[in-house]
Design a protein around this motif. Structure first.
Motif, short mmCIF file in Angstrom:
data_model
loop_
_atom_site.label_atom_id
_atom_site.label_comp_id
_atom_site.label_asym_id
_atom_site.label_seq_id
_atom_site.Cartn_x
_atom_site.Cartn_y
_atom_site.Cartn_z
N CYS A 182 0.72 -1.25 -0.03
CA CYS A 182 0.08 0.04 0.00
C CYS A 182 0.91 1.32 -0.05
CB CYS A 182 -0.70 0.10 1.33
SG CYS A 182 -1.94 1.36 1.14
N CYS A 184 0.92 3.85 1.72
CA CYS A 184 1.10 4.32 2.97
C CYS A 184 2.20 3.62 3.59
CB CYS A 184 -0.46 4.18 3.86
SG CYS A 184 -0.77 2.52 4.47
N CYS A 194 -3.04 -2.72 6.55
CA CYS A 194 -3.41 -1.43 6.92
C CYS A 194 -4.96 -0.87 6.67
CB CYS A 194 -2.64 -0.13 6.12
SG CYS A 194 -2.95 -0.37 4.52
N HIS A 196 -6.46 0.57 4.77
CA HIS A 196 -6.72 0.56 3.39
C HIS A 196 -6.99 -0.81 2.67
CE1 HIS A 196 -3.93 4.15 4.37
NE2 HIS A 196 -5.17 5.03 3.86
ZN LIG Z 1 -2.45 1.50 3.28
#
Ligand SMILES: [Zn+2]
Length: 273
Positions: A182, A184, A194, A196
């Motif tokens: 991801c 992030c 995470c 997401h």
């Molecule tokens: Zn993420």
């Protein structure tokens, strides 16, 4: 030697000990807290901004770090290897504390003492892992549940096969469930979904646990403590067909005065040497 045996290992430093060493150069209020915070940032560009801010506020501390340590040794953002979110020297600390008296014992007695210590720790964690009724270890299960709550209300858009654009509070993150990444970077580094990735997994109808590293599972925890640490047998039980080499003690210069008792140095303290 370590790099020969563990070819994928990376040599990092304990950030807590580094922060304590840093105090010799900078005692300003807030420097330690900010250092520990920026060391845990995931994204490199966010780290760069935060470290510039840190440098402006605490130039002596930043100079201390720049002179001694490269960024890959203490930052999560620039660590080239997987850290699994477990950055601790607690085991070393515990052994250090427990060996204060035992280290004065003869070698066999010291080994006996270490065996008892290891066995007691193995038993404690073996019982705890068997008693656990969650798929993941309790701490990681808690993390995942907390992230699941964060994922509620996120907007997500399918970009491609197992790739999603997940948005929350004006921020966008691109999730790739196939490579388990991801933007992030939490998913990549922690090896736990995470928020997401949790939202994307829900859309893709993929089990959340399939997205977590096998090392976080209770079964792995249980297996880690399944081995038996046996005591040193009685001397008359030792095999007689082994030619033990003659090991002589080191030639040491006898010092005058009271003998100083040193503890085993910790990872972060090597930088003092
Ligand atoms: Zn993420």
């Amino acid at each position: 030697m370590v790099s020969t045996v563990y070819r994928n290992a990376h040599h990092g430093h304990c950030t807590w000990h580094l922060s304590q060493n840093m105090k010799t150069r900078c005692k300003k209020k807030g420097a330690t807290e900010m250092f520990l915070h920026i060391a845990k940032i995931y994204k490199t560009f966010e780290f760069d901004i935060a470290y510039n801010d840190f440098r402006n506020r605490y130039p002596e501390a930043a100079q201390y770090l720049d002179e001694r340590e490269s960024l890959d040794r203490w930052t999560r953002a620039y660590c080239p290897k997987t850290s699994y979110n477990i950055m601790t020297t607690n085991g070393v600390e515990s052994i250090n504390a427990r060996l204060l008296e035992e280290r004065k014992l003869p070698i066999i007695a010291l080994l006996d003492s270490l065996q008892k210590l290891a066995s007691s720790w193995f038993a404690r964690y073996r019982h705890a892992s068997i008693a656990s009724n969650t798929n993941l270890t309790p701490t990681i299960e808690g993390n995942l549940r907390s992230r699941f709550t964060d994922a509620q209300g996120m907007q997500f858009f399918e970009l491609g096969c197992l790739e999603f654009d997940v948005r929350s509070r004006g921020h966008s993150a691109i999730v790739d469930l196939e490579s388990k990444r991801c933007t992030c970077r939490v998913f990549d580094i922690d090896r736990i979904s995470c928020a997401h990735a949790i939202a994307a997994s829900w859309l893709a109808k993929i089990d959340l646990y399939d997205m977590c590293s096998e090392y976080y599972f209770t079964m792995s925890w249980c297996m880690a403590y399944s081995e038996t640490v046996y005591p040193v047998p009685e001397e008359n039980e030792w095999p007689h067909n082994i030619n033990f080499p003659l090991v002589l003690p080191h030639l040491l210069e006898k010092r005058v005065g009271t003998r100083k008792q040193n503890r085993i140095p910790l990872i972060g303290e090597f930088s003092k040497r």
